[in-house]
Design an enzyme around this catalytic site. Structure first.
Site: not given
Ligand code: BGC
Length: 737
Positions: A263-265
């Site tokens: 996932s992106d952060w």
């Protein structure tokens, strides 16, 4: 009897020892990786499996310590190895051994139009990651340049899907040759930073397939990327980090991606969607647990305890977590547990030189009237350098790609060093924009605050310019919020801090003016006619000043070409002309459809300030007449376009020869032409080479939304050979039958 007993004992002991010594299947590198994965999976508890699916610190996730399976360590990416942050915080850890080589921004890499440079880049940055014991590099980025306001364009590879595809593949190969995974980002449609967490992108399937996905597809299928990062935004109403359509249907089912989806952060919002919609690893979630300081906040992640609870009750089947763990184990075996991977190297001179080489090939000579460039040092006694970007630290800032570099040569220092003591190099500030001393948690170590009035700065620069043999203005954007920086977009196409006034004023007092724009985006140039020479420099990293200096004096001959259109005004970009930026009420609609960048300007007959593919040289290239192997093309035929190119100038130089294809008549609207091939060639003065391009039926296809497949319609096509999208040297007709 006694002897027999002791013999039996020794036998048993040997047996059990050899059983103990037997390497478990999952550790046996001679065995097929899929068998090893199944073996490891069998040995793991449910808790161990779930622990692998989410972060345990800002940048790491758990391995299986009981089984000797190491943790995964991520690092930004994509221009250098991010300095260590604290376990649970974004603040710097303060290590003293983590200063990296900063490589040029990916826009610069794209501007080289040279896949060999991508390979060098990937290999070098992969070595840096490997040395720092990171097994996943968060990069490269290949989101398409839809608007010049996007604060993150500098981390991407321009507006054209073909260029971005060709450039991303070798980068990945280079990185992964180190046993480090490239994590391609941000999949998909993260084309603006404004509202990035909440915006739902609406677009046609055709635009998705033709413009926004090809570079990701190439990264997966040709680059064989081991990891991909979901984007923050939404598509079809679902966040991209757990998106049924993008991750399950396209990435896994169609493209057969076998790597890890990260996932992106802070891009994850839901346990069930994360469980079922393709995500493998959750990072950076800002759960209440973190802010409230619970003992182990990461347990509150969507793919942590809430996931485990549903697995325990059987609401979510164990096979769901098993599939994620398979992907993660595959990543681990390819990287951390590959005993044959090299050791890497870090902060080396060799890497700095790789960065310099890429920088020199990526700088674009936009304009050179009266051949002000290259500066002839034999006729030069005094050079005036003006502008904040000549002295400003540039590797710091921009968001997650901010770096702590071992060294960074500023343009001013680079010029001084190159010209030596026989030339007087004088500096004047010209304009002052910088107000702070730190960016993204990294102190720049620099105080360049200057509160003198604009008029004072301008007249100081102009006074000095009167007696200079050459004036080099170094300005553009920087990596502060609201410019080329993550989380925000720019608010205008124009240059900030009143730079236009400074440039105009300088052009009136010295005719040998060179403007060097440092940016990751197009900027407006109202002074373009007043200034003889313009260089588009990018964020060039550690060796910035050396690279700029070598171009200025002609040690290196410019050979970069623009990876995106420099339009004159914002409304010359489709997204802005149609008012489809930044969207409202949570939605943005890409009504310009496939007409992005030059596809838009050509359709609308807009003359760009500088076109896609444009870039000059200090030498001159003559294109001969191009020829085509046949006027007719069948479905399986490959046509060859051949064009002779000759260096008719005095210096060795490189030229990027470009091939575009246009469909004359089609049942759907098509761009005037689209880039389908290019080749960068090096020619000595007087030398000539034939450049050959192959055209296959795939180069003629569009994405048919009804059939849901790529289709080429019979009829007439044109092949355009040129030095840029607007500098076309030959047009060839052929027909698909
Ligand atoms: C960025 C990613 C980056 C991640 C980790 C996010 O905010 O969008 O590109 O890799 O942070 O720093």
């Amino acid at each position: 009897m006694k002897k027999l007993k002791s013999l039996a004992f020794v036998g048993l002991l040997t047996l059990s020892l050899s059983a103990q010594n037997k390497v478990p299947l999952y550790l046996d590198e001679s065995k097929p990786i899929e068998d090893r994965i199944e073996d490891a999976l069998k040995r793991m508890t449910l808790e161990e499996k779930v622990a692998m699916c989410h972060a345990q610190s800002k940048f790491s996730s758990a391995g299986v310590s009981r089984l000797g399976i190491p943790d995964n360590w991520m690092t930004d990416g994509p221009h250098g190895i991010r300095p260590e942050v604290l376990w649970d915080e974004w603040n710097q850890a303060g290590w003293t051994n983590d200063s990296c080589i900063a490589f040029p921004a990916l826009t610069c890499l794209a501007a080289t139009w040279n896949p060999e440079m991508s390979m060098l880049y990937g290999k070098a940055i992969g070595e840096e990651a490997r040395y720092r014991n990171k097994n996943v590099l968060l990069g490269p980025g290949v989101n398409i340049y839809r608007t010049p306001l996007n604060g993150r364009n500098f981390e991407y590879m321009g507006e054209d899907p073909h260029l971005a595809s060709r450039m991303v593949v070798p980068y990945i190969h280079g990185v992964q040759s180190n046993g480090v995974a490239a994590c391609v980002k941000h999949y998909a449609l993260n084309n603006q930073e404004v509202y990035r967490h909440s915006i739902n992108v609406n677009l046609s399937d055709r635009a998705l397939r033709e413009i926004y996905l090809p570079a990701f597809k190439a990264a997966v299928q040709e680059g064989k990327a081991w990891a991909i990062m979901g984007a923050y935004n939404l598509y079809k109403g679902q966040h991209c980090c757990h998106n049924q359509y993008l991750l399950n249907d396209i990435l896994r089912d169609e493209w057969k991606f076998d790597g890890v989806v990260v996932s992106d952060w802070g891009g994850v919002y839901d346990t069930e969607q994360s469980a079922y919609n393709g995500l493998d690893m959750e990072f950076g979630t800002w759960t209440d647990g973190l802010t409230e300081g619970k003992s182990f906040a990461y347990n509150n992640y969507f793919l942590a305890d809430p996931f485990l609870a549903q697995l325990r009750t059987g609401k979510i089947a164990e096979s769901v977590v098993d599939n994620k763990v398979r992907n993660i184990l595959r990543l681990t075996f390819r990287t951390n547990m590959n005993s044959k991977r090299p050791w890497g190297s870090f902060g080396t001179e060799e890497h700095a030189l790789v960065g310099r080489k890429i920088a020199e090939e990526g700088i674009v000579l936009l304009q050179n009237k009266g051949n002000v460039l290259p500066i002839d040092l034999n006729k030069t006694k005094k050079i005036l350098v003006v502008g904040e970007n000549a002295i400003k630290v540039m590797v710091v800032g921009g968001g997650s790609s901010s770096l702590k570099a071992k060294h960074e040569i500023s343009p001013l220092d680079g010029i001084k060093k190159r010209v030596g003591s026989s030339v007087d190099v004088v500096y004047a500030r010209g304009y002052a924009g910088e107000k702070s001393k730190a960016q993204d948690g990294l102190a720049t170590g620099q105080d360049i605050f200057d509160d003198r009035a604009e008029s004072v700065l301008i007249s100081e620069a102009c006074e000095a310019a009167k007696t200079a043999d050459a004036v080099i203005f170094v300005g553009g954007l920087n990596k502060n919020n609201g410019q080329d920086c993550e989380s925000h977009d720019r608010s205008e196409l124009g240059l900030p801090y009143g730079q236009d006034k400074v440039i105009s004023a300088l052009s009136k007092v010295n005719k040998n003016l060179v403007v060097v724009i440092i940016s990751g985006n197009a900027v407006a140039m109202p002074w373009v006619k007043e200034v003889p020479s313009i260089l588009q420099s990018w964020y060039l990293g550690s060796e910035a000043g050396n690279a700029i200096a070598s171009i200025l004096v002609g040690d290196a001959n410019p050979s970069g070409k623009l990876p995106f259109t420099f339009a004159e005004k914002l409304n010359d970009y489709g997204a802005h002309a149609l008012g489809e930026y930044p969207g409202e009420k949570g939605n943005v609609t890409y009504n310009e459809d496939i007409f992005v960048g030059y596809r838009w300007t050509e359709k609308q007959k807009i003359k760009p300030l500088f076109s896609f593919g444009h870039g000059l040289s200090y030498t001159e290239f003559a294109y001969g007449k191009a020829s085509i192997s046949s006027k007719n093309m069948g479905e399986k035929d490959i046509l060859t376009v051949t064009v002779p190119v000759k260096n008719i100038g005095q210096l060795t130089g490189k030229e990027v020869v470009q091939l575009y294809i246009g469909d004359e008549k089609c049942s759907v609207p098509r761009p005037v032409k689209e880039l389908k091939a290019f080749e960068k060639i090096s020619l000595k003065a007087g030398q000539e080479k034939n450049v050959e391009f192959k055209i296959s039926i795939d180069d003629l296809k569009f994405y048919d939304e009804n059939k849901k497949e790529w289709v080429a319609e019979n009829g007439k096509f044109k092949a355009y050979v040129g030095a840029s999208s607007t500098d076309i040297k030959s047009v060839l007709d052929f027909e698909l039958k």
